[in-house]
Write a protein that holds these residues in place. Structure first.
Motif, PDB file in Angstrom:
ATOM      1  N   LEU A 114     -51.612  18.800 -46.974  1.00 24.00           N
ATOM      2  CA  LEU A 114     -51.795  18.731 -45.518  1.00 24.00           C
ATOM      3  C   LEU A 114     -52.788  19.762 -44.992  1.00 24.00           C
ATOM      4  CD1 LEU A 114     -48.085  18.172 -44.434  1.00 24.00           C
ATOM      5  CD2 LEU A 114     -49.937  16.506 -44.305  1.00 24.00           C
ATOM      6  N   THR A 115     -52.879  20.906 -45.653  1.00 27.22           N
ATOM      7  CA  THR A 115     -53.698  21.987 -45.097  1.00 27.22           C
ATOM      8  C   THR A 115     -54.982  22.268 -45.867  1.00 27.22           C
ATOM      9  OG1 THR A 115     -52.588  23.666 -46.426  1.00 27.22           O
ATOM     10  CG2 THR A 115     -51.650  23.212 -44.252  1.00 27.22           C
ATOM     11  N   GLY A 116     -55.053  21.821 -47.114  1.00 26.77           N
ATOM     12  CA  GLY A 116     -56.227  22.123 -47.920  1.00 26.77           C
ATOM     13  C   GLY A 116     -56.150  23.474 -48.621  1.00 26.77           C
ATOM     14  N   PHE A 117     -55.070  24.200 -48.418  1.00 21.33           N
ATOM     15  CA  PHE A 117     -54.880  25.446 -49.155  1.00 21.33           C
ATOM     16  C   PHE A 117     -54.486  25.142 -50.598  1.00 21.33           C
ATOM     17  CE2 PHE A 117     -53.721  27.514 -44.946  1.00 21.33           C
ATOM     18  CZ  PHE A 117     -54.796  28.381 -44.936  1.00 21.33           C
ATOM     19  N   SER A 118     -54.785  26.061 -51.515  1.00 23.61           N
ATOM     20  CA  SER A 118     -54.312  25.921 -52.887  1.00 23.61           C
ATOM     21  C   SER A 118     -52.848  26.340 -52.929  1.00 23.61           C
ATOM     22  CB  SER A 118     -55.135  26.800 -53.831  1.00 23.61           C
ATOM     23  OG  SER A 118     -54.810  28.165 -53.602  1.00 23.61           O
ATOM     24  N   SER A 119     -52.155  25.990 -54.014  1.00 22.73           N
ATOM     25  CA  SER A 119     -50.733  26.348 -54.067  1.00 22.73           C
ATOM     26  C   SER A 119     -50.553  27.864 -54.136  1.00 22.73           C
ATOM     27  CB  SER A 119     -50.046  25.654 -55.243  1.00 22.73           C
ATOM     28  OG  SER A 119     -50.748  25.910 -56.426  1.00 22.73           O
ATOM     29  N   GLU A 120     -51.526  28.528 -54.741  1.00 22.33           N
ATOM     30  CA  GLU A 120     -51.434  29.988 -54.781  1.00 22.33           C
ATOM     31  C   GLU A 120     -51.572  30.573 -53.369  1.00 22.33           C
ATOM     32  OE1 GLU A 120     -54.356  31.927 -57.228  1.00 22.33           O
ATOM     33  OE2 GLU A 120     -53.540  33.887 -56.677  1.00 22.33           O
ATOM     34  N   GLN A 121     -52.483  30.023 -52.599  1.00 23.38           N
ATOM     35  CA  GLN A 121     -52.655  30.489 -51.216  1.00 23.38           C
ATOM     36  C   GLN A 121     -51.405  30.222 -50.384  1.00 23.38           C
ATOM     37  OE1 GLN A 121     -56.320  28.304 -50.512  1.00 23.38           O
ATOM     38  NE2 GLN A 121     -57.474  30.207 -50.327  1.00 23.38           N
ATOM     39  N   ILE A 122     -50.809  29.062 -50.593  1.00 24.31           N
ATOM     40  CA  ILE A 122     -49.579  28.740 -49.856  1.00 24.31           C
ATOM     41  C   ILE A 122     -48.492  29.757 -50.198  1.00 24.31           C
ATOM     42  CG2 ILE A 122     -47.668  27.075 -49.656  1.00 24.31           C
ATOM     43  CD1 ILE A 122     -49.998  26.014 -48.153  1.00 24.31           C
ATOM     44  N   ARG A 123     -48.389  30.080 -51.484  1.00 25.29           N
ATOM     45  CA  ARG A 123     -47.363  31.056 -51.884  1.00 25.29           C
ATOM     46  C   ARG A 123     -47.636  32.437 -51.285  1.00 25.29           C
ATOM     47  NH1 ARG A 123     -46.981  27.990 -56.731  1.00 25.29           N
ATOM     48  NH2 ARG A 123     -48.719  29.122 -57.621  1.00 25.29           N
ATOM     49  N   ASN A 124     -48.915  32.815 -51.253  1.00 21.85           N
ATOM     50  CA  ASN A 124     -49.268  34.098 -50.623  1.00 21.85           C
ATOM     51  C   ASN A 124     -48.948  34.104 -49.132  1.00 21.85           C
ATOM     52  OD1 ASN A 124     -50.176  35.200 -52.988  1.00 21.85           O
ATOM     53  ND2 ASN A 124     -52.331  34.679 -52.624  1.00 21.85           N
ATOM     54  N   LEU A 125     -49.263  32.997 -48.488  1.00 28.08           N
ATOM     55  CA  LEU A 125     -48.967  32.892 -47.062  1.00 28.08           C
ATOM     56  C   LEU A 125     -47.465  32.967 -46.818  1.00 28.08           C
ATOM     57  CD1 LEU A 125     -51.423  30.083 -45.850  1.00 28.08           C
ATOM     58  CD2 LEU A 125     -51.545  32.525 -45.359  1.00 28.08           C
ATOM     59  N   TYR A 126     -46.728  32.375 -47.741  1.00 25.16           N
ATOM     60  CA  TYR A 126     -45.269  32.388 -47.597  1.00 25.16           C
ATOM     61  C   TYR A 126     -44.719  33.808 -47.700  1.00 25.16           C
ATOM     62  CZ  TYR A 126     -40.506  30.709 -47.768  1.00 25.16           C
ATOM     63  OH  TYR A 126     -39.185  30.469 -47.476  1.00 25.16           O
ATOM     64  N   THR A 127     -45.295  34.569 -48.618  1.00 28.79           N
ATOM     65  CA  THR A 127     -44.885  35.971 -48.743  1.00 28.79           C
ATOM     66  C   THR A 127     -45.161  36.724 -47.440  1.00 28.79           C
ATOM     67  OG1 THR A 127     -45.485  35.861 -51.066  1.00 28.79           O
ATOM     68  CG2 THR A 127     -45.158  38.057 -50.146  1.00 28.79           C
ATOM     69  N   ARG A 128     -46.334  36.471 -46.866  1.00 30.24           N
ATOM     70  CA  ARG A 128     -46.680  37.112 -45.599  1.00 30.24           C
ATOM     71  C   ARG A 128     -45.753  36.668 -44.477  1.00 30.24           C
ATOM     72  NH1 ARG A 128     -53.028  37.015 -44.167  1.00 30.24           N
ATOM     73  NH2 ARG A 128     -53.615  36.674 -46.315  1.00 30.24           N
ATOM     74  N   PHE A 129     -45.493  35.376 -44.488  1.00 30.92           N
ATOM     75  CA  PHE A 129     -44.624  34.811 -43.453  1.00 30.92           C
ATOM     76  C   PHE A 129     -43.241  35.468 -43.498  1.00 30.92           C
ATOM     77  CE2 PHE A 129     -41.481  31.657 -42.058  1.00 30.92           C
ATOM     78  CZ  PHE A 129     -41.994  31.266 -40.832  1.00 30.92           C
ATOM     79  N   LYS A 130     -42.721  35.566 -44.710  1.00 29.85           N
ATOM     80  CA  LYS A 130     -41.388  36.161 -44.849  1.00 29.85           C
ATOM     81  C   LYS A 130     -41.367  37.630 -44.449  1.00 29.85           C
ATOM     82  CE  LYS A 130     -38.630  35.350 -48.140  1.00 29.85           C
ATOM     83  NZ  LYS A 130     -37.879  34.989 -49.350  1.00 29.85           N
ATOM     84  N   HIS A 131     -42.494  38.264 -44.699  1.00 30.55           N
ATOM     85  CA  HIS A 131     -42.628  39.657 -44.313  1.00 30.55           C
ATOM     86  C   HIS A 131     -42.572  39.797 -42.787  1.00 30.55           C
ATOM     87  CE1 HIS A 131     -43.719  43.754 -45.219  1.00 30.55           C
ATOM     88  NE2 HIS A 131     -44.617  43.714 -44.265  1.00 30.55           N
TER      89      HIS A 131
END
Ligand code: CA
Ligand code: CA
Length: 180
Positions: A21-38
């Motif tokens: 849906l976003t065009g991000f790679s799965s690694e980027q999604i995981r990084n964003l998730y870490t930031r989000f949780k932070h």
């Protein structure tokens, strides 16, 4: 669409769906998730404006409330991970120019009516400049900007089309891109 995102971790399925849906790679999604949780200090699964503002780098940004509004389309004051990814995906370097333009426009269009009026431009410019410029001068800048931008219908306010004409020859696309 509509998959429920769990608070604690992101399943491979959810990651895959967000990538598509976003065009991000799965690694980027995981990084964003870490930031989000932070950012999600109380672990509610959503970020409130209060949590957003608790980030020092963001709190310093005079446009912070406008940036939050970009993420929080429905003004619920709770940004979930999906909205977070969608909004950030606009600012990918390879992201769509139109979407970037619309995001920038939305920052100024405080009441969301599709136009940037004189008062709105004043408010945003005032936010950006703080108290460095006196009111009279500020209004001068605003009026001049409107005059220069309001080229299509001369109705005293700036439409998205007029906004895009103004920015046509700038490096907006590059300036509105963030490397993740
Ligand atoms: Ca408006
Ligand atoms: Ca106009």
């Amino acid at each position: 669409m509509g998959g429920h995102l769990s608070v604690d971790n992101l399943s491979a399925e959810e990651t895959e769906e967000l990538c598509q849906l976003t065009g991000f790679s799965s690694e980027q999604i995981r990084n964003l998730y870490t930031r989000f949780k932070h950012l999600d200090r109380d672990n509610s699964g959503t970020i409130s404006s209060e949590e957003f503002i608790s980030v020092p780098e963001l709190a310093m940004n005079p446009l912070i409330t406008r940036i939050i509004a970009l993420f929080d389309e429905n003004f619920t004051d709770h940004i979930n991970f999906r909205d977070f990814c969608f909004t950030l995906s606009v600012f990918r370097p390879s992201g769509n120019r139109e979407a970037k333009l619309r995001a920038a426009f939305q920052i100024y269009d405080l009441d969301n009516d599709g136009f940037i009026g004189r008062e709105e431009l004043y408010e945003v410019v005032k936010l950006m400049t703080g108290s460095y410029i006196d009111d009279k001068q500020l209004w001068k800048i605003v009026d001049k900007t409107i005059e220069e931008a309001d080229t299509i219908d001369r109705d005293g306010k700036i439409s998205l089309e007029e906004f895009s004409l103004v920015l046509k020859n700038t490096d907006l696309h590059k300036r509105l891109s963030v490397n993740f």
